[in-house]
Design a protein around this motif. Sequence first.
Motif, mmCIF file in Angstrom:
data_model
loop_
_atom_site.group_PDB
_atom_site.id
_atom_site.type_symbol
_atom_site.label_atom_id
_atom_site.label_comp_id
_atom_site.label_asym_id
_atom_site.label_seq_id
_atom_site.Cartn_x
_atom_site.Cartn_y
_atom_site.Cartn_z
ATOM 1 N N UNK A 1 3.578 -17.581 13.851
ATOM 2 C CA UNK A 1 3.352 -16.540 14.855
ATOM 3 C C UNK A 1 3.058 -15.171 14.255
ATOM 4 N N UNK A 2 2.460 -15.150 13.051
ATOM 5 C CA UNK A 2 2.003 -13.905 12.472
ATOM 6 C C UNK A 2 3.059 -13.090 11.765
ATOM 7 N N UNK A 3 4.267 -13.629 11.605
ATOM 8 C CA UNK A 3 5.338 -12.899 10.910
ATOM 9 C C UNK A 3 5.999 -13.821 9.894
ATOM 10 N N UNK A 4 6.223 -13.303 8.682
ATOM 11 C CA UNK A 4 6.859 -14.086 7.631
ATOM 12 C C UNK A 4 7.697 -13.171 6.750
ATOM 13 N N UNK A 5 8.683 -13.755 6.093
ATOM 14 C CA UNK A 5 9.583 -12.953 5.260
ATOM 15 C C UNK A 5 8.896 -12.487 3.985
ATOM 16 N N UNK A 6 7.752 -13.068 3.679
ATOM 17 C CA UNK A 6 6.949 -12.677 2.521
ATOM 18 C C UNK A 6 5.492 -12.985 2.844
ATOM 19 N N UNK A 7 4.563 -12.242 2.267
ATOM 20 C CA UNK A 7 4.753 -11.061 1.417
ATOM 21 C C UNK A 7 4.802 -9.789 2.260
ATOM 22 N N UNK A 8 5.775 -8.945 2.001
ATOM 23 C CA UNK A 8 5.885 -7.686 2.725
ATOM 24 C C UNK A 8 6.885 -6.757 2.044
ATOM 25 N N UNK A 9 6.513 -5.497 1.944
ATOM 26 C CA UNK A 9 7.415 -4.449 1.451
ATOM 27 C C UNK A 9 7.446 -3.344 2.503
ATOM 28 N N UNK B 1 -1.362 -6.901 8.319
ATOM 29 C CA UNK B 1 -1.747 -5.688 9.059
ATOM 30 C C UNK B 1 -0.835 -4.520 8.700
ATOM 31 N N UNK B 2 0.470 -4.772 8.647
ATOM 32 C CA UNK B 2 1.405 -3.700 8.296
ATOM 33 C C UNK B 2 1.103 -3.178 6.891
ATOM 34 N N UNK B 3 0.829 -4.097 5.950
ATOM 35 C CA UNK B 3 0.557 -3.690 4.568
ATOM 36 C C UNK B 3 -0.728 -2.879 4.453
ATOM 37 N N UNK B 4 -1.742 -3.246 5.219
ATOM 38 C CA UNK B 4 -3.042 -2.586 5.098
ATOM 39 C C UNK B 4 -3.208 -1.391 6.025
ATOM 40 N N UNK B 5 -2.487 -1.383 7.153
ATOM 41 C CA UNK B 5 -2.746 -0.387 8.189
ATOM 42 C C UNK B 5 -1.533 0.489 8.506
ATOM 43 N N UNK B 6 -0.389 0.194 7.883
ATOM 44 C CA UNK B 6 0.805 0.987 8.145
ATOM 45 C C UNK B 6 1.279 0.819 9.570
ATOM 46 N N UNK B 7 1.605 1.923 10.226
ATOM 47 C CA UNK B 7 2.083 1.880 11.604
ATOM 48 C C UNK B 7 0.947 1.975 12.613
ATOM 49 N N UNK B 8 -0.268 2.185 12.140
ATOM 50 C CA UNK B 8 -1.421 2.376 13.017
ATOM 51 C C UNK B 8 -2.026 1.022 13.388
ATOM 52 N N UNK B 9 -1.292 0.259 14.221
ATOM 53 C CA UNK B 9 -1.669 -1.126 14.495
ATOM 54 C C UNK B 9 -2.376 -1.330 15.819
ATOM 55 N N UNK B 10 -2.420 -0.300 16.658
ATOM 56 C CA UNK B 10 -3.011 -0.458 17.986
ATOM 57 C C UNK B 10 -4.508 -0.172 17.956
ATOM 58 N N UNK C 1 -7.605 -10.066 0.522
ATOM 59 C CA UNK C 1 -7.169 -10.153 -0.876
ATOM 60 C C UNK C 1 -5.678 -10.450 -0.967
ATOM 61 N N UNK C 2 -4.893 -9.849 -0.086
ATOM 62 C CA UNK C 2 -3.449 -10.119 -0.066
ATOM 63 C C UNK C 2 -3.177 -11.574 0.313
ATOM 64 N N UNK C 3 -3.959 -12.083 1.270
ATOM 65 C CA UNK C 3 -3.802 -13.484 1.654
ATOM 66 C C UNK C 3 -4.148 -14.403 0.492
ATOM 67 N N UNK C 4 -5.235 -14.128 -0.193
ATOM 68 C CA UNK C 4 -5.640 -14.964 -1.335
ATOM 69 C C UNK C 4 -4.549 -15.008 -2.390
ATOM 70 N N UNK C 5 -3.919 -13.856 -2.665
ATOM 71 C CA UNK C 5 -2.836 -13.812 -3.656
ATOM 72 C C UNK C 5 -1.650 -14.642 -3.189
ATOM 73 N N UNK C 6 -1.334 -14.567 -1.890
ATOM 74 C CA UNK C 6 -0.222 -15.352 -1.350
ATOM 75 C C UNK C 6 -0.502 -16.849 -1.458
ATOM 76 N N UNK C 7 -1.740 -17.241 -1.174
ATOM 77 C CA UNK C 7 -2.118 -18.656 -1.277
ATOM 78 C C UNK C 7 -1.996 -19.140 -2.713
ATOM 79 N N UNK C 8 -2.384 -18.312 -3.664
ATOM 80 C CA UNK C 8 -2.280 -18.693 -5.071
ATOM 81 C C UNK C 8 -0.829 -18.866 -5.510
ATOM 82 N N UNK C 9 0.094 -18.243 -4.770
ATOM 83 C CA UNK C 9 1.516 -18.365 -5.097
ATOM 84 C C UNK C 9 2.224 -19.442 -4.276
#
Length: 481
Positions: free
Chosen positions: A92-100, A149-158, A171-179
């Motif tokens: 549903x578009x939310x995961x514990x990783x990857x995210x800071x 979206x949070x990583x690339x767009x911050x709080x400006x999600x609307x 690019x972030x997705x590709x890195x996650x897939x490689x891991x």
Amino acid sequence: MERCHLLIRSAKVIDGTGAPATKGDIAVEGARIAAIGDLSDWRADETIDATGLAIAPGFIDDHTHDDSAVLAERDMTKKVSQGVTSVVAGNCGISLAPLSPKGPLPPPFPLLDREGVDYFPTIEGYAQALERTPPALNIGLLTGHGNLRVAAMGEDLERAANGAEIDDMGQRLAAALDQGSLGLSTGLGYPNCWDATTDELIGIAKHMKGKVGALFCSHMRDESDQVLAAVEETLEIGRRAETAVVISHHKCSGTSNWGRSTETLAAIEAAAQSQAVALDVYPYTASSTVLMAEYMVEADDVMVTYSDPHPEAAGRHLAEIAAEWGCSEHEAVDRLHPAGAIYWSMDEADIERIIAYSRTMIGSDGLPGAPHPHPRLWGTFPRVLARYVRERGVLSLEEAVHRMTGLTAQTFGLKDRGTLAPGHFADIVIFDPASVRDRATFEQPKQTAEGIVLVLVNGTPVWRDGAHSGATPGAFLARAS
């Protein structure tokens, strides 16, 4: 004379492929199945007589939000007591990783854990945490579109993402897939992703090309009046991004949409002739997520699962709360926020039609953080066996097991799991097909099932005769590259 550490004799063997059951023995040595068949000349450290019982691959829950639960509640009783040996989280578009995260996260992120959790900047970091403190079952993880979206767009999600942001997310997705991430999940029915365009999703999903087995799993944009258009959008994304698609928790919500699964399943089947597509469903006519006024429109009844300012509201119906407070239900929603809810909005005939469809897997979509959760968290898999096999005859026992094991393992690329075969991991459930049933109800949701006799994860017993063994032999299931 052959030896093994565990020998199961005289069972009704349901191998997960959908083939007819056979009577036989299964030898387990270490984490894997050593042999299947007539093993009368084998000896073992422990022998179990399974006469009258069925033995099957451990069930695979393909749609969960267990990302943090497997670290916080390592016994995972709510799942292993059902016969579940593997889960797929990050849906549903939310995961514990990857995210800071740099601050509070918008809904639906609180579904992962209302008390606050430690997110992991990388999939690799999450996998390492599981290796240090393994849970009782196996877990694979999708990458949430909301995270990207949070990583690339911050709080400006609307708003829709621009080209640079789309490339950053890809690019972030590709890195996650490689891991080891299993693919990309979306939550297009939530405010943080409402404004994502079809082109944004295609632009991100195209980064899965060449990543063998990576999936696009979508909580679609609409599951009510525009459900057919949402199905078509999801299929279009898969086609244009050249990636396999899984439609999450497929449903047709709202009385005016009851019966429309005939349309949606026809569209899915037509598309499946030229692209890879599957779907999952949970066996209930009520859904559950965050409490939002927008979701009440199509619901006949609403029950609160949690409320931060009013914890006493958990397990109560919204109409009763509003009457007690002397306000409208919409006003009650505002006072209860942040909160979660169960929504009764679906028709049983649609549920049965979707379950009967050959490309449908079973996923609980359970929310482990709620004090009064939807009963699907504890009862999904035994409910399929009791209600839709034994009582309603929607599926044969062998086909039901296939939808909960082999089909799921094949769809998600879980190597050597999902079927009973020599050399495969010994993720195994023994159950009584005559008595297995869910006991979890909407009034008392935290109840273990009946009829689940033994559950092995990687060859180790985790559930036996109604009690947890205390073992935690689970592993991180990385995408097979």
